[in-house]
Scaffold this active site. Structure first.
Site, PDB file in Angstrom:
ATOM      1  N   ARG A  50     -48.513  14.207 -47.694  1.00  0.00           N
ATOM      2  CA  ARG A  50     -47.999  14.686 -48.985  1.00  0.00           C
ATOM      3  C   ARG A  50     -48.189  13.661 -50.115  1.00  0.00           C
ATOM      4  O   ARG A  50     -48.268  14.025 -51.269  1.00  0.00           O
ATOM      5  CB  ARG A  50     -46.499  14.969 -48.851  1.00  0.00           C
ATOM      6  CG  ARG A  50     -46.232  16.305 -48.185  1.00  0.00           C
ATOM      7  CD  ARG A  50     -44.758  16.624 -48.180  1.00  0.00           C
ATOM      8  NE  ARG A  50     -44.068  15.831 -47.177  1.00  0.00           N
ATOM      9  CZ  ARG A  50     -43.147  16.311 -46.365  1.00  0.00           C
ATOM     10  NH1 ARG A  50     -42.780  17.574 -46.434  1.00  0.00           N
ATOM     11  NH2 ARG A  50     -42.566  15.543 -45.479  1.00  0.00           N
ATOM     12  N   LYS A 153     -44.235  12.473 -29.804  1.00  0.00           N
ATOM     13  CA  LYS A 153     -42.863  12.752 -29.472  1.00  0.00           C
ATOM     14  C   LYS A 153     -41.995  12.567 -30.720  1.00  0.00           C
ATOM     15  O   LYS A 153     -42.455  11.890 -31.628  1.00  0.00           O
ATOM     16  CB  LYS A 153     -42.390  11.875 -28.323  1.00  0.00           C
ATOM     17  CG  LYS A 153     -42.388  10.378 -28.645  1.00  0.00           C
ATOM     18  CD  LYS A 153     -41.809   9.588 -27.523  1.00  0.00           C
ATOM     19  CE  LYS A 153     -40.331   9.437 -27.676  1.00  0.00           C
ATOM     20  NZ  LYS A 153     -39.928   8.307 -28.526  1.00  0.00           N
ATOM     21  N   ASP A 182     -47.106  10.552 -24.654  1.00  0.00           N
ATOM     22  CA  ASP A 182     -46.038   9.651 -24.231  1.00  0.00           C
ATOM     23  C   ASP A 182     -46.763   8.316 -24.102  1.00  0.00           C
ATOM     24  O   ASP A 182     -47.484   8.093 -23.129  1.00  0.00           O
ATOM     25  CB  ASP A 182     -45.455  10.084 -22.883  1.00  0.00           C
ATOM     26  CG  ASP A 182     -44.369   9.124 -22.415  1.00  0.00           C
ATOM     27  OD1 ASP A 182     -44.421   7.939 -22.801  1.00  0.00           O
ATOM     28  OD2 ASP A 182     -43.479   9.549 -21.673  1.00  0.00           O
ATOM     29  N   HIS A 183     -46.604   7.441 -25.084  1.00  0.00           N
ATOM     30  CA  HIS A 183     -47.509   6.279 -25.134  1.00  0.00           C
ATOM     31  C   HIS A 183     -47.356   5.368 -23.916  1.00  0.00           C
ATOM     32  O   HIS A 183     -48.255   4.604 -23.601  1.00  0.00           O
ATOM     33  CB  HIS A 183     -47.370   5.518 -26.453  1.00  0.00           C
ATOM     34  CG  HIS A 183     -46.181   4.613 -26.535  1.00  0.00           C
ATOM     35  ND1 HIS A 183     -44.934   5.063 -26.858  1.00  0.00           N
ATOM     36  CD2 HIS A 183     -46.046   3.276 -26.326  1.00  0.00           C
ATOM     37  CE1 HIS A 183     -44.086   4.040 -26.849  1.00  0.00           C
ATOM     38  NE2 HIS A 183     -44.737   2.939 -26.524  1.00  0.00           N
ATOM     39  N   LYS A 187     -50.220   2.696 -21.212  1.00  0.00           N
ATOM     40  CA  LYS A 187     -50.136   1.247 -20.987  1.00  0.00           C
ATOM     41  C   LYS A 187     -50.873   0.878 -19.711  1.00  0.00           C
ATOM     42  O   LYS A 187     -50.728   1.563 -18.697  1.00  0.00           O
ATOM     43  CB  LYS A 187     -48.657   0.808 -20.879  1.00  0.00           C
ATOM     44  CG  LYS A 187     -47.892   0.888 -22.192  1.00  0.00           C
ATOM     45  CD  LYS A 187     -46.460   0.412 -22.000  1.00  0.00           C
ATOM     46  CE  LYS A 187     -45.626   0.679 -23.232  1.00  0.00           C
ATOM     47  NZ  LYS A 187     -45.467  -0.456 -24.111  1.00  0.00           N
ATOM     48  N   ASP A 240     -34.779   9.588 -26.929  1.00  0.00           N
ATOM     49  CA  ASP A 240     -35.848   8.720 -27.429  1.00  0.00           C
ATOM     50  C   ASP A 240     -36.605   8.037 -26.283  1.00  0.00           C
ATOM     51  O   ASP A 240     -37.805   7.823 -26.380  1.00  0.00           O
ATOM     52  CB  ASP A 240     -35.209   7.651 -28.350  1.00  0.00           C
ATOM     53  CG  ASP A 240     -36.251   6.795 -29.056  1.00  0.00           C
ATOM     54  OD1 ASP A 240     -37.222   7.358 -29.582  1.00  0.00           O
ATOM     55  OD2 ASP A 240     -36.093   5.555 -29.082  1.00  0.00           O
ATOM     56  N   HIS A 245     -40.303   8.294 -21.571  1.00  0.00           N
ATOM     57  CA  HIS A 245     -40.855   7.086 -20.956  1.00  0.00           C
ATOM     58  C   HIS A 245     -40.258   6.779 -19.575  1.00  0.00           C
ATOM     59  O   HIS A 245     -40.983   6.555 -18.611  1.00  0.00           O
ATOM     60  CB  HIS A 245     -40.651   5.868 -21.853  1.00  0.00           C
ATOM     61  CG  HIS A 245     -41.116   6.070 -23.273  1.00  0.00           C
ATOM     62  ND1 HIS A 245     -42.220   6.820 -23.602  1.00  0.00           N
ATOM     63  CD2 HIS A 245     -40.626   5.614 -24.452  1.00  0.00           C
ATOM     64  CE1 HIS A 245     -42.385   6.800 -24.923  1.00  0.00           C
ATOM     65  NE2 HIS A 245     -41.428   6.083 -25.451  1.00  0.00           N
ATOM     66  N   LYS A 345     -31.199  -0.624 -26.982  1.00  0.00           N
ATOM     67  CA  LYS A 345     -31.685  -1.434 -28.104  1.00  0.00           C
ATOM     68  C   LYS A 345     -30.753  -2.644 -28.228  1.00  0.00           C
ATOM     69  O   LYS A 345     -29.617  -2.609 -27.751  1.00  0.00           O
ATOM     70  CB  LYS A 345     -31.621  -0.631 -29.404  1.00  0.00           C
ATOM     71  CG  LYS A 345     -32.461   0.640 -29.344  1.00  0.00           C
ATOM     72  CD  LYS A 345     -33.498   0.656 -30.431  1.00  0.00           C
ATOM     73  CE  LYS A 345     -34.373   1.879 -30.363  1.00  0.00           C
ATOM     74  NZ  LYS A 345     -35.748   1.620 -30.024  1.00  0.00           N
TER      75      LYS A 345
HETATM   76  C1  BG6 Z   1     -40.823   4.760 -28.772  1.00  0.00           C
HETATM   77  C2  BG6 Z   1     -39.400   4.903 -29.221  1.00  0.00           C
HETATM   78  O1  BG6 Z   1     -41.261   5.926 -28.150  1.00  0.00           O
HETATM   79  O2  BG6 Z   1     -40.933   3.680 -27.862  1.00  0.00           O
HETATM   80  C3  BG6 Z   1     -38.900   3.607 -29.842  1.00  0.00           C
HETATM   81  O3  BG6 Z   1     -39.293   5.949 -30.170  1.00  0.00           O
HETATM   82  C4  BG6 Z   1     -39.111   2.452 -28.910  1.00  0.00           C
HETATM   83  O4  BG6 Z   1     -37.526   3.711 -30.188  1.00  0.00           O
HETATM   84  C5  BG6 Z   1     -40.558   2.426 -28.409  1.00  0.00           C
HETATM   85  O5  BG6 Z   1     -38.806   1.262 -29.609  1.00  0.00           O
HETATM   86  C6  BG6 Z   1     -40.732   1.376 -27.332  1.00  0.00           C
HETATM   87  O6  BG6 Z   1     -42.083   1.268 -27.030  1.00  0.00           O
HETATM   88  P1  BG6 Z   1     -42.693  -0.087 -26.475  1.00  0.00           P
HETATM   89  O7  BG6 Z   1     -44.123   0.254 -26.216  1.00  0.00           O
HETATM   90  O8  BG6 Z   1     -42.471  -1.111 -27.535  1.00  0.00           O
HETATM   91  O9  BG6 Z   1     -41.906  -0.391 -25.228  1.00  0.00           O
END
Ligand code: BG6
Length: 508
Positions: A50, A153, A182-183, A187, A240, A245, A345
């Protein structure tokens, strides 16, 4: 751009391109692929958002992200110029169907038929639905593998919303064209779980209830919510981190051996684990799940505010920044073996790790009263490696038993820096390999598993919310959860080894 000939020419349209995710993760990862000659030829990025930005303004913005967050960095102007010449930007009103129409025409007519066209939704989740519906104007997308959709996500906020989103997607794209990110799955250390388990014959015979006492999965972060309070207020640690994860890590540890590395085979085996998780009834929630919020404290030597003092967080927020859950998997392999998952966190250290604690020896003839059981730690971050704790005789005239660690670290063994998760994932999307992405049934099942906890926590507005001091390891309630079973949370292996090393240095 220099091209990887095995990947077809590709155009990637990034929705939400002026946002944080594009800046910090997506573009730096694409730049690193470019620097490693892994991008196809031709390749181009169309940024859409935007914000009013011209091509040059957008490129300038990306450049600072690449400088800060890419592995390669910018060392030669000509590299950056070449990369930037493949990037354009268009301002987008997400509801304006004419813009989508011309984008779709441009993709259809301006590119070879066989080129891959990727729609990457890096926007807030509220925009997923309108964008997908607008793309649905084009009847040629469904079932056409040249077109792919990537969704970040959070994928829904409960089972119902995830099902709804899956339905909207399925109207426009086939499941095989849909890449839910889902990153964690990108890894290196997470992918290595499969190699470690299934390329070594020695683990399989002991990877079960006969040898393993319990499993712990910890993803501890030192960062707080920072500027993401607005998003986090609607998420919390359960949505989250655990729904995606941590449950995915649990699936990789608990799944049965796949017959091949075919994407569907792996995903089937993982979804089997989710199906086998013992349902948690509403009455059980208080016994197996703990949530908490951080209050101000000291993290890494620095004073940090409590969650309620963070930007965009309601003064009376009950959003959890820590969650711990005990699961059981009802199948032959894992019957009776608890899986303890925790994430938070502002914790004592940054450490993502899976620990398999083996059963104690059935009898030992040594003088020590207690011998620590064997432990296998799969270290995901920041240490990347595997640690196996065994017992050994300490040198000297008497038989004295001491724990020792065998350790392999990625850095030492491979001596190259691992690609970022987003590099792996983007390359797989371009190649058309969905193995590291969440299938619709996986996402839905993960929400089902957590349904009663989500509901109970949402409805509970009265019981005081447990808290923990930032910089510590979670609330007392989480300790109680595990000590009630006669166990304790394991210190991440990297810290435990450090402590032991300091101890022995002191003794010297
Ligand atoms: C994300 C969450 O998916 O993963 C974040 O939304 C989190 O809150 C992050 O900090 C953690 O990822 P990584 O790769 O730093 O462990």
């Amino acid at each position: 751009m220099v091209g990887d000939l095995s990947i077809k020419p590709t155009v990637i349209c990034i929705f939400g391109a002026s946002g944080d995710l594009a800046q910090r993760k997506i573009i730096p990862a694409i730049y690193d692929l470019f620097m490693n000659d892994l991008l196809p030829d031709p390749f181009c990025i169309i940024g859409l958002a935007r914000t009013s930005l011209g091509d040059d303004g957008f490129r300038q913005q990306l450049r600072s992200g690449v400088e800060k967050f890419s592995r390669s960095g910018i060392h030669k102007e000509e590299d950056w110029d070449k990369f930037a010449s493949a990037v354009t930007y268009s301002k987008l009103d997400y509801q304006d169907s004419t813009i989508y129409k011309s984008l779709l025409e441009q993709l259809d007519q301006g590119w070879q038929k066989s080129a891959t066209k990727i729609f990457y939704l890096a926007t807030p989740p509220t925009l997923f639905e309108p964008i997908v519906k607008q793309l649905g104007q084009s009847r040629i997308l469904h079932g056409n593998d040249q077109y792919r959709i990537v969704i970040e996500k959070p994928f829904g906020r409960d089972l119902e919303s995830a099902q709804e989103l899956n339905k909207i997607l399925a109207d426009v794209f086939d499941e095989s064209q849909t890449y839910r990110i889902d990153h964690y799955l990108g890894k290196e250390t997470v992918q290595n779980i499969l190699a470690f388990r299934f390329a070594n014959a020695m683990w399989e015979p002991i990877w079960n209830r006969s040898y393993i006492n319990h499993v712990q999965i910890t993803v501890a972060e030192q960062v707080g919510v920072g500027r993401r309070g607005g998003y986090y207020e609607n998420a919390g640690a359960l949505r989250d981190m655990i729904q995606n994860h941590l449950l995915q890590l649990m699936c990789l540890v608990a799944m049965e051996p796949p017959t091949s590395f075919n994407a569907e085979e792996i995903r089937n085996k993982k979804v089997d684990v989710l199906h086998a998780i013992r349902p948690i009834t509403t009455e059980d929630v208080a016994k197996v799940a703990v949530r908490a919020q951080y209050v101000s404290g000291v993290v890494d030597g620095k004073h940090v505010p409590g969650y309620l003092e963070e930007e965009n967080v309601a003064a009376d927020s009950r959003t959890e920044t820590f969650a711990a859950i005990k699961f059981y998997i009802d199948n032959w392999r894992w019957q009776g073996v608890p899986f303890y998952l925790r994430t938070g966190k502002c914790m004592g250290a940054r450490a993502s790790e899976i620990s398999l604690q083996f059963r104690p020896v059935p009898h030992h003839p040594f003088s020590e009263k207690v011998i620590q059981p064997n432990r296998l730690a799969i270290q995901i971050a920041p240490e990347e490696g595997i640690m196996l704790r065994t017992q050994a005789k300490e040198p000297g005239p008497v038989m004295k038993i001491k724990p020792v660690e065998m350790h392999y670290s990625y850095n030492e063994v491979f001596q190259v820096s691992s690609p970022e998760a987003y590099e792996t994932l983007l390359l797989d999307i371009m190649r058309g390999d969905p193995g590291l992405f969440m299938r619709s049934d996986q996402v839905e099942m993960a929400w089902t598993v957590l349904g009663s906890i989500l509901e109970t926590w949402q409805n509970d507005r009265e019981n005081p919310l447990p808290s923990y001091v930032a910089g510590e390891w979670g609330p007392q309630e989480a300790e109680n959860l595990i000590t009630a079973d006669g166990r304790e949370w394991l210190k991440p292996a990297c810290l435990e080894c450090e402590i032991r090393k300091e101890g022995s240095d002191g003794n010297d």
